[in-house]
Design a protein around this motif. Structure first.
Motif, PDB file in Angstrom:
ATOM      1  N   LEU A 353      17.538 -11.218 -44.719  1.00  0.00           N
ATOM      2  CA  LEU A 353      18.212 -12.517 -44.664  1.00  0.00           C
ATOM      3  C   LEU A 353      19.737 -12.382 -44.635  1.00  0.00           C
ATOM      4  CD1 LEU A 353      15.966 -14.463 -47.208  1.00  0.00           C
ATOM      5  CD2 LEU A 353      16.012 -14.774 -44.726  1.00  0.00           C
ATOM      6  N   GLY A 354      20.213 -11.147 -44.683  1.00  0.00           N
ATOM      7  CA  GLY A 354      21.647 -10.912 -44.544  1.00  0.00           C
ATOM      8  C   GLY A 354      22.396 -10.647 -45.826  1.00  0.00           C
ATOM      9  N   TYR A 355      21.671 -10.436 -46.931  1.00  0.00           N
ATOM     10  CA  TYR A 355      22.307 -10.185 -48.218  1.00  0.00           C
ATOM     11  C   TYR A 355      22.244  -8.704 -48.571  1.00  0.00           C
ATOM     12  CZ  TYR A 355      21.777 -15.261 -48.634  1.00  0.00           C
ATOM     13  OH  TYR A 355      21.813 -16.605 -48.412  1.00  0.00           O
ATOM     14  N   ASP A 356      23.003  -8.326 -49.576  1.00  0.00           N
ATOM     15  CA  ASP A 356      23.045  -6.931 -50.021  1.00  0.00           C
ATOM     16  C   ASP A 356      22.051  -6.731 -51.164  1.00  0.00           C
ATOM     17  OD1 ASP A 356      23.581  -4.390 -50.884  1.00  0.00           O
ATOM     18  OD2 ASP A 356      25.752  -4.667 -51.104  1.00  0.00           O
ATOM     19  N   PRO A 357      20.987  -5.934 -50.958  1.00  0.00           N
ATOM     20  CA  PRO A 357      19.966  -5.752 -52.006  1.00  0.00           C
ATOM     21  C   PRO A 357      20.269  -4.624 -52.977  1.00  0.00           C
ATOM     22  CG  PRO A 357      19.257  -4.668 -50.014  1.00  0.00           C
ATOM     23  CD  PRO A 357      20.623  -5.245 -49.713  1.00  0.00           C
ATOM     24  N   THR A 358      21.447  -3.997 -52.861  1.00  0.00           N
ATOM     25  CA  THR A 358      21.740  -2.820 -53.674  1.00  0.00           C
ATOM     26  C   THR A 358      22.631  -3.126 -54.877  1.00  0.00           C
ATOM     27  OG1 THR A 358      23.740  -2.214 -52.432  1.00  0.00           O
ATOM     28  CG2 THR A 358      21.640  -1.404 -51.574  1.00  0.00           C
ATOM     29  N   LEU A 359      22.824  -4.397 -55.184  1.00  0.00           N
ATOM     30  CA  LEU A 359      23.818  -4.768 -56.191  1.00  0.00           C
ATOM     31  C   LEU A 359      23.341  -4.533 -57.626  1.00  0.00           C
ATOM     32  CD1 LEU A 359      25.104  -8.107 -54.615  1.00  0.00           C
ATOM     33  CD2 LEU A 359      26.117  -5.819 -54.446  1.00  0.00           C
ATOM     34  N   HIS A 360      22.038  -4.410 -57.823  1.00  0.00           N
ATOM     35  CA  HIS A 360      21.510  -4.360 -59.187  1.00  0.00           C
ATOM     36  C   HIS A 360      20.665  -3.103 -59.377  1.00  0.00           C
ATOM     37  CE1 HIS A 360      22.879  -8.480 -59.802  1.00  0.00           C
ATOM     38  NE2 HIS A 360      22.349  -8.761 -58.628  1.00  0.00           N
ATOM     39  N   LYS A 361      21.193  -2.142 -60.095  1.00  0.00           N
ATOM     40  CA  LYS A 361      20.459  -0.922 -60.417  1.00  0.00           C
ATOM     41  C   LYS A 361      19.434  -1.218 -61.504  1.00  0.00           C
ATOM     42  CE  LYS A 361      21.140   3.747 -62.253  1.00  0.00           C
ATOM     43  NZ  LYS A 361      22.113   4.723 -62.794  1.00  0.00           N
ATOM     44  N   MET A 362      18.253  -0.605 -61.394  1.00  0.00           N
ATOM     45  CA  MET A 362      17.236  -0.777 -62.432  1.00  0.00           C
ATOM     46  C   MET A 362      17.584   0.122 -63.618  1.00  0.00           C
ATOM     47  SD  MET A 362      13.067  -0.382 -62.341  1.00  0.00           S
ATOM     48  CE  MET A 362      12.758  -2.035 -61.711  1.00  0.00           C
ATOM     49  N   GLU A 363      17.991  -0.479 -64.720  1.00  0.00           N
ATOM     50  CA  GLU A 363      18.359   0.255 -65.923  1.00  0.00           C
ATOM     51  C   GLU A 363      17.212   0.322 -66.925  1.00  0.00           C
ATOM     52  OE1 GLU A 363      21.143   1.795 -66.211  1.00  0.00           O
ATOM     53  OE2 GLU A 363      22.645   0.790 -64.967  1.00  0.00           O
ATOM     54  N   HIS A 364      16.275  -0.619 -66.825  1.00  0.00           N
ATOM     55  CA  HIS A 364      15.146  -0.667 -67.746  1.00  0.00           C
ATOM     56  C   HIS A 364      13.948  -1.256 -67.001  1.00  0.00           C
ATOM     57  CE1 HIS A 364      15.322  -5.048 -68.115  1.00  0.00           C
ATOM     58  NE2 HIS A 364      16.635  -4.925 -68.172  1.00  0.00           N
ATOM     59  N   ALA A 365      12.819  -1.335 -67.681  1.00  0.00           N
ATOM     60  CA  ALA A 365      11.592  -1.820 -67.035  1.00  0.00           C
ATOM     61  C   ALA A 365      11.001  -3.024 -67.754  1.00  0.00           C
ATOM     62  CB  ALA A 365      10.561  -0.695 -66.984  1.00  0.00           C
ATOM     63  N   TYR A 366      11.814  -3.743 -68.529  1.00  0.00           N
ATOM     64  CA  TYR A 366      11.295  -4.838 -69.359  1.00  0.00           C
ATOM     65  C   TYR A 366      11.396  -6.169 -68.610  1.00  0.00           C
ATOM     66  CZ  TYR A 366      12.077  -1.026 -72.613  1.00  0.00           C
ATOM     67  OH  TYR A 366      12.077   0.203 -73.213  1.00  0.00           O
TER      68      TYR A 366
END
Length: 567
Positions: A353-366
């Motif tokens: 859709l034209g957005y950046d999907p890399t902005l949020h690193k997975m730091e936890h799994a909760y």
């Protein structure tokens, strides 16, 4: 609730079904359907999961802009027919295999009809995304890497079995694909079945059994008739393996029995042959994947590796990738199998859709559901159990663990993926050499050789591991430092490997505090951690699930929120 950009519901509607909610590119909630309907690796449409993730965000389906589905249903059935004609002519056994793959359950009209019927609402636009691309997106976009080799390895995804990708910036580009029937997942699952376990649930048991075996050239030579590893690729002879549509899993043929002998029956004792077969199977998997890594790094020009797909749940294989001479960093998403593909579908659609999907690193799994103390107390009262309330619950629990009590630990938001990460966990004293056997026999009701994992304070990990880095998800095997097996015999496997969880205070303060309290008593900042369930059941999700499991097993103490229940 108002959001500026876009709300995406990601779903995967088959085995290990799940749903996730992505708002402005940020993962808000993930639901795994088995946790709600209590059927392990369920194939049910993830209706309960959809309802959960919407509730977690405080929205309804009408607020959702798009649905992303982690399977390209537009390929069915026409694309599979083309695949048959191009690759599989004059091969009757593979024709049968492809017939089994081609199922109306994957047609888009049927899925949309079922969703409308169950949810009783109009649906936003649905986007069908290639399954392996979803796996690639799920791990790369959450890795925090600027570039990476990406490996997606599973049983099957449309016509694909293994795909090698290059991730750069916010783009994912395909480098190489290996199509059916050449599936490492099917190969490993067929041997899993041969050794007396269930395919798609018992592969971890084979991985745990493998270190008890040794390399046997005669066994390996036989297996190499099934899997041939050459340079940057491999092939699988499908005459030894087939895909069973009825059970939705891979099976072995009579030809494999002729090759390897009579399969192990359930309940039969493991012989040295069985252990050596497990060892050689694991070894060949690692060899094949190691070759893919060597090739992929040269093609991608990146020393980072991201892994996803069901085979990515193999911790030992992931550990071998990390040890590879060309590899600097490895990221494996915690729900690496199909339960994580819904996350990848949402992220990839966000990119489309034209957005950046890399902005949020997975730091936890909760990212799962949580329950307040009031909700917990209501369940405890309803079940008529005696309990006590503690403001210092971590301190009290640490003393119980030090006194060799087995703890059912239920806190905060549930983890995603099959590894317990300190919120739905069974905990024990890692210093007690008998603790592994006690929990396996009296609580988990599973094979005695199965290892348990250490949760450790992140800042102290260098005391225990040969490689000093963050390992928050228990999905990569590491070599323990010399002598740790003597200090912590309950959490070091027979081959001196561990599957650690490094715990940071900012990710899970209560669990960090618990381990720190145990450290003050024992001198070791490690506790034994395994998932809060018994063999054959999903991890507990609700307080009622926890109470039921507690009273049906040999767990000594249930710690649920700030409440403690003792037998």
């Amino acid at each position: 609730m108002v959001y500026n950009e876009v709300i995406i519901l990601g779903i995967f509607p088959n085995k290990n079904s799940s749903a996730c909610l992505l708002i402005n590119g940020k993962l808000i909630a993930v639901g795994e359907e088995e946790r709600f309907n209590r059927v392990k690796t369920t194939s049910s449409l993830p209706i309960k999961s959809i309802r959960y993730v919407l509730k977690e965000a405080g929205i309804s389906l009408k607020d959702v802009d798009h649905i992303a589905l982690a399977w390209d249903c537009t390929k069915y059935p026409e694309q599979i027919e083309l695949f048959r004609n191009e690759y599989l002519s004059d091969r009757s056994e593979i024709d049968k295999l492809v017939d089994n793959i081609k199922t109306t359950n994957w047609t888009s009209k049927l899925i949309e009809f079922k969703l409308r019927t169950e949810l009783k609402e109009e649906l936003p636009p649905i986007h069908y995304i290639s399954h392996h691309l979803c796996h690639a997106a799920s791990t790369y976009y959450l890795s925090g890497f600027n570039d990476s080799l990406i490996l997606t390895i599973d049983g099957s995804g449309e016509e694909h079995a293994t795909v090698i990708w290059k991730g750069e910036g916010s783009n994912i580009q395909k480098i190489k694909e290996i199509n059916l029937p050449h599936s490492l997942g099917w190969f490993y699952s067929a041997i899993t079945e041969f050794l007396g376990f269930r395919a798609y649930t018992g592969e971890g048991k084979v991985m745990g059994l493998a270190p008890y075996g040794k390399n046997d050239e005669s066994i390996k030579n036989k297996l190499q008739k099934i899997i041939s590893i050459k340079g940057d690729s491999y092939t699988i002879d499908p005459s030894y393996i087939y895909f069973d549509k009825r059970t939705n899993s891979s099976k072995f043929t009579d030809k494999l029995v002729t090759l390897l002998g009579e399969p192990k029956l359930h309940g039969q004792e493991f012989t040295q042959y069985h252990k050596d077969l497990a060892f050689c199977t694991q070894d060949l998997l690692e060899e094949a994947v190691g070759n893919l890594v060597s090739y992929g790094i040269k093609q991608s020009n990146s020393n980072n590796v991201c892994v996803a797909g069901g085979v990515g749940m193999n911790c030992k294989m992931n550990g071998k990738i990390l040890e590879h001479e060309l590899v600097s960093n490895v990221f494996v998403i915690p729900p690496s199998s199909d339960n994580g593909s819904s996350i990848g579908a949402a992220l990839q659609l966000y990119k489309n859709l034209g957005y950046d999907p890399t902005l949020h690193k997975m730091e936890h799994a909760y990212y799962g559901p949580s329950f307040t103390d009031e909700e917990i107390k209501h369940v405890l009262d309803y079940c008529k159990v005696n309990y006590t309330y503690h403001n210092n619950i971590e301190e009290v629990t640490a003393k119980k663990i030090y006194d060799n009590k087995i703890i059912g630990w239920f806190q905060g938001r549930m983890e995603i993926g099959s590894r317990a990460l300190g919120n739905r966990s069974i905990l024990g004293n890692p210093l007690n050499k008998d603790m592994k056997d006690i929990i396996n026999s009296h609580v988990k009701h599973r094979e005695s050789y199965r290892p348990f994992c250490p949760s450790m304070l992140s800042e102290d990990a260098a005391k225990y591991l040969e490689i000093n880095e963050e390992a928050p998800f228990m999905i990569v095997a590491y070599e323990a430092k010399k002598g740790i097996d003597k200090k912590l015999p309950a959490v070091v496997h027979v081959d001196n490997s561990v599957r650690p969880q490094t715990v940071r205070k900012q990710d899970n303060e209560r669990y960090w505090n618990l381990i720190n309290e145990f450290k003050s008593l024992s001198g070791e900042s490690v506790i034994l951690n395994t998932s809060f369930n018994v063999a054959g059941e999903p991890v507990v999700c609700t307080p009622a699930d926890a109470v039921r499991c507690f009273f049906g097993t040999g767990i000594d103490v249930l710690v649920i929120g700030n409440y403690m229940v003792e037998k």
